[in-house]
Scaffold this active site. Structure first.
Site, PDB file in Angstrom:
ATOM      1  N   ASP A 171       0.854  -1.200   0.000  1.00 55.44           N
ATOM      2  CA  ASP A 171       0.000   0.000   0.000  1.00 55.44           C
ATOM      3  C   ASP A 171       0.884   1.241   0.000  1.00 55.44           C
ATOM      4  OD1 ASP A 171      -2.311   1.476  -0.021  1.00 55.44           O
ATOM      5  OD2 ASP A 171      -3.069   0.748   1.901  1.00 55.44           O
ATOM      6  N   HIS A 308     -10.068  -2.088  -7.455  1.00 54.05           N
ATOM      7  CA  HIS A 308     -10.101  -1.019  -6.448  1.00 54.05           C
ATOM      8  C   HIS A 308      -9.296   0.200  -6.897  1.00 54.05           C
ATOM      9  CE1 HIS A 308      -9.960   1.050  -2.644  1.00 54.05           C
ATOM     10  NE2 HIS A 308      -8.666   0.874  -2.521  1.00 54.05           N
TER      11      HIS A 308
END
Ligand code: HEM
Length: 447
Positions: A171, A308
């Site tokens: 991330d 996403h």
């Protein structure tokens, strides 16, 4: 790399670059003595608040970085009655709960559903001991003027999972570059500072002067059902003959996320992971979903529309490229690793001490154009570029586990629909805060 465009000694450090430590405590508090609190804020607390400038060089970084933000209820408690010009902030996140964010209110942590959260200290350091020492120091300075309403201990995952969220994906790769602050990496969008900082170029809303260089912080406690996610990937593994069963499960996960666990973008490497690409900042963000010879509006062989990453930033999918709806993310995982028992049963434990997820933080100057927009109009919207986000999307009605039917996940047959019956991310609620500039703390909030 920064230039003189922004007042970096005045802007709290988490907003533009993040505090980036392995431990981060979110300490939500109630102000029980407003006058005492305000009297301790300037001389006592302000010197502990970490501005952006201090985080930019290694030798000026504090042992524990501290940021401070207030809810509308908190500002009101401090007798700050100015309208900051953001209705989502003014009404609080609970007001957005079902219709806008699609949360099931019953899953909300009671503190977020209640009225006791006036503010939050963000305390970031290498160890929990350091964090707790700084929290004790703050509490001593505030001398009983606040009480704890709730807290959430964020921590980076261990060993080779450091920097990865709980589903296993790297991330913190794609945040926008900010004009006058950061030098863009290849592929990185450059966005006006006013989308993140009040009163800066690009912020068109009328604000009180003291709010300049503050930012709205959208906090979310997002539980991740990791064993269920892993089981889904195994049960629905793709069938690329060149891959093992495990790799076919990984492939499905990568296509739902838009990046491989390594961080390599699916748009550049649609069927096989590429850790070298993932680790190269000159290349790992340099894509925009368009490919010569492919129709951007129909091609899902590279990246699924529902991924996403693509749902929350369509890049070249919108013409002209969107410059209005962007956030800067600064979240950190919370909770322990999956236990053997959970892995064996494929079910998340109901033991609260085993809850895990993402302590999600997004900064923006307009919550309804930032976090709330991304969640409502992009992630939750099946009508927007065809699919609901399989990671964070909900039906937008506050109902549980509404089936989604995205196409595009199987690169060998992009028209094939893979039904997703359950939510892998469950919102446990959150709040909207205002992270003021240091001068606002000194001159407006403190007495
Ligand atoms: C990117 C995971 C919640 C917005 C990413 C990435 C991962 C990820 C792995 C790719 C890494 C990167 O590019 O930096 C998750 C998980 C979530 C979550 C596991 C929940 C538990 C959210 C929410 C939003 C959001 C609630 C906003 C409503 C974004 C954005 C990007 C991103 C804007 C970058 C897109 C781009 O610029 O290409 N997320 N995320 N995420 N996520 Fe999330």
């Amino acid at each position: 790399s920064a230039d003189a465009g922004l007042n970096l000694t005045n802007i709290q450090g988490d907003i533009l670059i993040g505090m980036k430590k392995n431990k981060e405590l979110f300490f939500f508090f109630t102000i029980i003595n407003s006058t005492l609190f305000r009297s301790q804020l300037g001389s006592g607390i302000l010197p502990l608040i970490t501005p952006t400038s201090q985080l930019l060089a290694v030798d000026t970084q504090p042992t524990t970085a501290v940021n401070l933000a207030f809810s509308q209820r908190g500002l009101t408690t401090l007798d700050i009655t100015d309208d900051l010009g953001d209705t989502a902030f003014a009404n609080g996140q609970i007001d957005n709960v079902a219709s806008i964010l699609g949360d099931e209110t019953s899953n909300w942590e009671s503190a977020f559903a209640g009225t006791s959260i006036h503010g939050v200290f963000l305390l970031a350091s290498d160890t929990v001991d350091n964090v707790n020492a700084t929290l004790s120091q703050i509490q001593a300075l505030l001398n009983g003027s606040i009480t704890e309403a709730y807290s959430l201990q964020g921590e980076a995952r261990p060993a080779d999972q450091q920097g990865h969220e709980h589903f296993g994906f790297m991330d913190g790769i794609s945040n926008p570059a900010v004009t006058g602050f950061s030098t863009p990496l290849p592929g990185q969008q450059v966005i006006d500072p006013g989308l993140f900082l009040l009163g800066e170029t690009g912020d068109t809303v009328t604000r009180p002067a003291w709010a300049k260089d503050g930012s709205f912080l959208a906090f979310r406690q997002l539980q991740q059902r990791v064993p269920e996610f892993n089981k889904f990937l195994v049960d629905n593994a793709l069938s690329n003959p060149n891959l093992t069963a495990d790799q076919n499960a990984e492939l499905l996960g990568a296509r739902m996320m838009g990046r491989w666990k390594s961080g390599a973008p699916v748009d550049l490497t649609p069927t096989v992971d590429d850790p070298v690409l993932a680790a190269d900042p000159q290349r790992n963000n340099n894509f925009n979903y368009s490919h010569p010879g492919f129709d951007l509006d129909t091609d899902q062989t590279h990246c699924p529309f529902s991924a996403h990453l693509r749902k929350t930033n369509p890049r070249a999918g919108l013409t002209p490229e969107n410059t209005a709806n962007h956030i800067i993310r600064a979240g950190i995982p919370y909770g322990p690793e999956v236990t053997d028992a959970e892995n064996a049963s494929n079910v998340s434990s109901t033991d609260p001490s085993l809850e895990r997820g993402l302590a999600f933080v997004a900064y923006q100057s307009d919550i309804n154009a930032g976090f709330a927009f991304l969640q409502q109009f992009w992630a939750n919207n099946a009508g927007y570029v065809f699919e609901i986000d399989p990671i964070i999307g909900t039906d937008g009605l506050g109902q549980a586990d509404v089936p989604r039917s995205p196409s595009g996940l199987d690169p060998a047959d992009p028209t094939r629909i893979i039904t997703i019956e359950q939510d892998f991310v469950v919102s446990r609620g959150g709040e909207y805060f205002f992270s003021p500039s240091l001068s606002a703390i000194q001159n407006t909030l403190a007495i």
